[in-house]
Write a protein that holds these residues in place. Structure first.
Motif, PDB file in Angstrom:
ATOM      1  N   PHE A  31      79.400  13.213 -10.090  1.00  0.00           N
ATOM      2  CA  PHE A  31      78.290  14.312 -10.317  1.00  0.00           C
ATOM      3  C   PHE A  31      78.316  15.868 -10.604  1.00  0.00           C
ATOM      4  O   PHE A  31      77.646  16.437 -11.956  1.00  0.00           O
ATOM      5  N   VAL A  32      79.297  16.547  -9.772  1.00  0.00           N
ATOM      6  CA  VAL A  32      79.770  18.411 -10.529  1.00  0.00           C
ATOM      7  C   VAL A  32      80.098  18.131 -11.407  1.00  0.00           C
ATOM      8  O   VAL A  32      79.811  19.451 -12.268  1.00  0.00           O
ATOM      9  N   LEU A  33      81.109  17.700 -11.729  1.00  0.00           N
ATOM     10  CA  LEU A  33      82.022  17.712 -13.755  1.00  0.00           C
ATOM     11  C   LEU A  33      80.912  17.056 -14.100  1.00  0.00           C
ATOM     12  O   LEU A  33      80.375  17.864 -15.625  1.00  0.00           O
ATOM     13  N   LEU A  34      80.241  15.998 -14.491  1.00  0.00           N
ATOM     14  CA  LEU A  34      79.504  15.647 -14.936  1.00  0.00           C
ATOM     15  C   LEU A  34      78.233  16.821 -15.652  1.00  0.00           C
ATOM     16  O   LEU A  34      77.772  17.149 -16.678  1.00  0.00           O
ATOM     17  N   TYR A  35      77.843  16.619 -14.467  1.00  0.00           N
ATOM     18  CA  TYR A  35      76.641  18.168 -14.367  1.00  0.00           C
ATOM     19  C   TYR A  35      77.078  19.445 -15.477  1.00  0.00           C
ATOM     20  O   TYR A  35      76.261  20.136 -16.108  1.00  0.00           O
ATOM     21  N   GLY A  36      78.261  19.959 -14.954  1.00  0.00           N
ATOM     22  CA  GLY A  36      78.931  21.226 -15.478  1.00  0.00           C
ATOM     23  C   GLY A  36      79.118  21.392 -16.787  1.00  0.00           C
ATOM     24  O   GLY A  36      79.038  22.145 -18.054  1.00  0.00           O
ATOM     25  N   THR A  37      79.651  19.776 -17.396  1.00  0.00           N
ATOM     26  CA  THR A  37      80.145  19.717 -18.215  1.00  0.00           C
ATOM     27  C   THR A  37      78.927  19.933 -19.225  1.00  0.00           C
ATOM     28  O   THR A  37      78.922  20.721 -20.499  1.00  0.00           O
ATOM     29  N   ILE A  38      77.622  19.107 -19.127  1.00  0.00           N
ATOM     30  CA  ILE A  38      76.829  18.791 -19.471  1.00  0.00           C
ATOM     31  C   ILE A  38      76.042  20.266 -20.012  1.00  0.00           C
ATOM     32  O   ILE A  38      75.323  20.816 -20.750  1.00  0.00           O
ATOM     33  N   GLY A  39      76.240  20.594 -18.616  1.00  0.00           N
ATOM     34  CA  GLY A  39      75.984  22.796 -19.059  1.00  0.00           C
ATOM     35  C   GLY A  39      76.433  23.290 -20.009  1.00  0.00           C
ATOM     36  O   GLY A  39      75.319  24.013 -19.982  1.00  0.00           O
TER      37      GLY A  39
END
Length: 121
Positions: A31-39
């Motif tokens: 989740f953190v990887l996805l959230y940060g990457t999209i961010g």
């Protein structure tokens, strides 16, 4: 009177991390990887505040610094999973790794917050 030999090596017992904790670690990391990457891709990482609707948006360099702190948090969390499968006697190395990743990630997170406060986002 019997004297115990304190030089005897105690049999090593590897860590066993419960399945639920390993699954939670992987899901949180994903989740953190996805959230940060999209961010960083959209140049806007939102960090929620205490109250609903409040929080901070990070753009540009500040978003990348925040993303780097996310990556250290992911490395820290995933080391729990790796430790479970690593049967070698190297717990001290995992403790050091956890300490370093937690410290560097925390410092990067604070740098992003302080720069946001001083630079006005």
């Amino acid at each position: 009177m019997k004297i115990e030999n304190t030089n005897e090596k105690v049999a090593y017992k590897p860590n066993k991390i419960p399945l639920e904790e390993r699954i939670a670690s992987v899901l949180i990391s994903m989740f953190v990887l996805l959230y940060g990457t999209i961010g960083v891709m959209v140049d806007d990482i939102f960090v929620p505040g205490k109250r609903a609707g409040q929080g901070s948006h990070y753009h540009g360099l500040l978003a990348w610094i925040l993303y780097a702190s996310f990556l250290f948090a992911i490395a820290n969390t995933m080391s729990i999973v790796v430790d479970h499968f690593d049967k070698r006697d190297n717990e001290k190395n995992y403790q050091r790794f956890a300490s370093v990743t937690k410290t560097i990630g925390g410092i990067l997170f604070l740098i992003a917050i302080v720069l946001d406060l001083f630079l006005g986002g």
